[in-house]
Design an enzyme around this catalytic site. Structure first.
Site, PDB file in Angstrom:
ATOM      1  N   TYR A   1       0.843  -1.205   0.000  1.00  0.00           N
ATOM      2  CA  TYR A   1       0.000   0.000   0.000  1.00  0.00           C
ATOM      3  C   TYR A   1       0.876   1.252   0.000  1.00  0.00           C
ATOM      4  CZ  TYR A   1      -4.313   2.633   0.814  1.00  0.00           C
ATOM      5  OH  TYR A   1      -5.408   3.469   0.670  1.00  0.00           O
TER       6      TYR A   1
ATOM      7  N   SER B   1       3.144   3.872  -2.904  1.00  0.00           N
ATOM      8  CA  SER B   1       2.771   4.807  -3.963  1.00  0.00           C
ATOM      9  C   SER B   1       1.816   4.174  -4.972  1.00  0.00           C
ATOM     10  CB  SER B   1       4.027   5.304  -4.679  1.00  0.00           C
ATOM     11  OG  SER B   1       3.695   6.114  -5.786  1.00  0.00           O
TER      12      SER B   1
ATOM     13  N   ASP C   1      10.871  -4.703  -5.197  1.00  0.00           N
ATOM     14  CA  ASP C   1      11.410  -5.828  -5.967  1.00  0.00           C
ATOM     15  C   ASP C   1      12.176  -6.823  -5.094  1.00  0.00           C
ATOM     16  OD1 ASP C   1      10.481  -4.800  -8.395  1.00  0.00           O
ATOM     17  OD2 ASP C   1      12.307  -3.662  -8.745  1.00  0.00           O
ATOM     18  N   THR C   2      13.008  -6.295  -4.204  1.00  0.00           N
ATOM     19  CA  THR C   2      13.931  -7.153  -3.469  1.00  0.00           C
ATOM     20  C   THR C   2      13.247  -8.092  -2.483  1.00  0.00           C
ATOM     21  OG1 THR C   2      14.271  -5.307  -1.933  1.00  0.00           O
ATOM     22  CG2 THR C   2      15.911  -5.624  -3.686  1.00  0.00           C
TER      23      THR C   2
ATOM     24  N   HIS D   1       5.886  -4.368 -12.358  1.00  0.00           N
ATOM     25  CA  HIS D   1       7.272  -4.326 -12.850  1.00  0.00           C
ATOM     26  C   HIS D   1       7.712  -5.774 -13.014  1.00  0.00           C
ATOM     27  CE1 HIS D   1      11.313  -3.169 -13.638  1.00  0.00           C
ATOM     28  NE2 HIS D   1      11.803  -3.330 -12.419  1.00  0.00           N
TER      29      HIS D   1
ATOM     30  N   GLU E   1      16.548   4.083 -15.661  1.00  0.00           N
ATOM     31  CA  GLU E   1      16.912   4.526 -14.315  1.00  0.00           C
ATOM     32  C   GLU E   1      18.416   4.667 -14.154  1.00  0.00           C
ATOM     33  OE1 GLU E   1      13.143   2.223 -12.156  1.00  0.00           O
ATOM     34  OE2 GLU E   1      15.160   1.371 -12.122  1.00  0.00           O
TER      35      GLU E   1
ATOM     36  N   GLU F   1      21.924  26.861 -11.184  1.00  0.00           N
ATOM     37  CA  GLU F   1      22.181  26.608 -12.597  1.00  0.00           C
ATOM     38  C   GLU F   1      22.181  25.125 -12.955  1.00  0.00           C
ATOM     39  OE1 GLU F   1      22.161  28.765 -14.951  1.00  0.00           O
ATOM     40  OE2 GLU F   1      21.967  30.448 -13.559  1.00  0.00           O
TER      41      GLU F   1
ATOM     42  N   GLU G   1      17.193  24.641 -11.923  1.00  0.00           N
ATOM     43  CA  GLU G   1      16.593  24.986 -13.210  1.00  0.00           C
ATOM     44  C   GLU G   1      16.399  23.773 -14.121  1.00  0.00           C
ATOM     45  OE1 GLU G   1      18.226  28.385 -15.177  1.00  0.00           O
ATOM     46  OE2 GLU G   1      18.337  29.557 -13.326  1.00  0.00           O
TER      47      GLU G   1
END
Length: 338
Positions: A23, A25, A81-82, A106, A193, A225, A229
Site C-alpha cells: 500500500y 505509492s 522488488d527485493t 514491474h 533509471e 544553474e 533549473e
C-alpha cells in the site's frame, strides 16, 4: 508498430476478487481506483505495517498477504522488488491455485527468475507510466495515465483481456495502454533509471555543480544553474519533447544545447550505455543488486550517506527554505554505520 489499447471490458475484473499486496505509492492508487470502479478489492499487509491504518481509513479491507492471496482470484504484487521472492514463497505460492491470476507492475522478478509460477496460473503485467499519486489524482479528475500491459503466462487464454480490464479499472485505458513484454518492460526500465533518469542525470548535475564551485563560483549560484533549473527544462520536454524545449528557450541556450551536448555525451559515453544495457540483459545487474541486499546493503547505504552530505545537497537544503512555493521535501539523514 506499437499496439495501443483504449477499450476493455470492465465486467471481467468486476467479476473477480482482487488482492493488492502493498500500500505504497502504486498500491494505494491501484486499490482505491479499483474500489471506485466497482471491483471487490482487499489489501494485503504484514502485521504491524504502518500503512494498515491508512488503508483502513480509506475504507479498504486489510488482511495479511497470505489471507488476501487465499481470498483473491487476482493477486497484484506492488511491494519492493527485493522482497517479492520471499513474499511469493511465504504468502502467495501456497494460495496460488490453478485458475488464478498473478499480476505485477514491474517485471523484475519474473524476468530474472526470482519468481517461477506453476502452470495453470495466468501471469501478467499492468504498469502505469506514472508515479502512484498521479495515477490516483488523474483518475479522480476523470482522466488516466498511460500504461503498459504484458503477458508472461496465458493459462486461461484470457490473460490479456483480464489484464486490460484491470488496466481500465485503474484508469489507464483512458490514456492508452501499450503492449509490451516482461523482458522489454524490465530491461528498458532498469536502463532508463541507471543510465539516464537517475544515474545519468544525478552524475551530470553533481559534475556540473562541482565544476563551477571548483572554478570559484558561489555554490548557491551553481545549485540554481545545475539542479534547480533542470526542472524547467524537463517540464518543457515532458510537454512537447526536445523540439518544444528548444522552441521555448533562448537561441543562446539552444546554441549551447547543440554545441555542448555532443562534447559531453560522446561515442564513449554511448558505448558505456551499451555496456550497461548488456549487464541488465544478461542479469549481472539484477544479481548484483539482489546480492547487495542479501549481504546487508553496506555499499548501498554508504553511497546514500555520502551523497546526502554532498555540497550540492547541503546548499540545496538551505536554499529551498527560501522557496516556500516549492513545498520542499526533505528526507531524514541516513543512519551511518560504524
Amino acid at each position: 508498430m506499437a499496439i495501443i489499447h483504449y477499450d476493455a471490458d470492465l465486467g471481467l475484473i468486476r467479476a473477480r476478487k482482487v488482492a493488492i499486496l502493498g500500500y505504497g505509492s502504486q498500491g494505494h492508487a491501484h486499490a482505491l481506483n479499483l474500489k471506485d470502479s466497482g471491483v471487490q478489492v482487499r489489501v494485503g499487509l504484514h502485521a504491524g505495517s504502518a500503512s494498515r491504518a491508512k488503508a483502513e481509513a480509506a475504507g479498504l479491507t486489510v488482511n495479511s498477504p497470505a489471507e488476501a492471496s487465499a481470498w483473491a482470484d487476482v493477486i497484484m504484487v506492488l511491494t519492493p522488488d527485493t522482497g517479492q521472492g520471499a513474499l511469493y514463497r511465504e504468502a502467495i505460492a501456497p494460495n496460488l491455485t490453478p485458475g488464478k491470476t498473478l499480476m505485477f507492475a514491474h517485471g523484475f522478478n519474473i524476468r530474472f527468475g526470482w519468481i517461477e509460477v506453476p502452470a495453470g496460473v495466468d501471469v501478467s503485467l499492468v504498469a502505469p507510466k506514472s508515479p502512484g499519486h498521479r495515477v490516483r489524482e488523474v483518475f479522480v479528475e476523470g482522466g488516466g495515465t498511460p500504461g503498459l500491459v504484458a503477458i508472461h503466462q496465458d493459462a486461461s487464454g484470457q490473460a490479456m483481456a483480464l489484464a486490460l480490464s484491470y488496466a481500465a479499472a485503474i484508469g489507464l485505458t483512458r490514456a492508452g495502454v501499450l503492449e509490451t513484454t516482461f523482458a522489454e518492460e524490465t530491461e528498458t526500465d532498469l536502463f532508463g533509471e541507471k543510465a539516464v533518469l537517475c544515474g545519468g542525470a544525478s552524475a551530470l548535475v553533481k559534475a556540473g555543480f562541482e565544476t563551477l564551485v571548483e572554478a570559484g563560483y558561489q555554490p548557491e549560484i551553481a545549485y540554481f544553474e545545475c539542479l534547480h533549473e533542470l526542472k524547467l527544462i524537463v517540464d518543457l520536454m515532458y510537454r512537447g519533447g526536445l523540439s518544444y524545449m528548444r522552441y521555448s528557450i533562448s537561441d543562446t541556450a539552444e546554441y549551447g544545447d547543440y554545441t555542448g551536448g555532443a562534447r559531453l555525451v560522446t561515442a564513449e559515453t554511448k558505448a558505456e550505455m551499451k555496456r550497461i544495457l548488456e549487464e541488465i540483459q544478461d542479469g549481472r545487474y539484477a544479481n548484483a543488486w539482489m546480492e547487495e541486499n542479501r549481504t546487508g546493503r553496506t555499499w548501498f547505504e554508504a553511497q546514500r550517506a555520502a551523497d546526502y552530505d554532498h555540497p550540492i545537497e547541503v546548499v540545496g537544503r538551505q536554499l529551498r527554505k527560501m522557496m516556500p512555493f516549492l513545498d520542499a521535501a526533505e528526507v531524514p539523514a541516513p543512519v551511518k554505520k560504524a
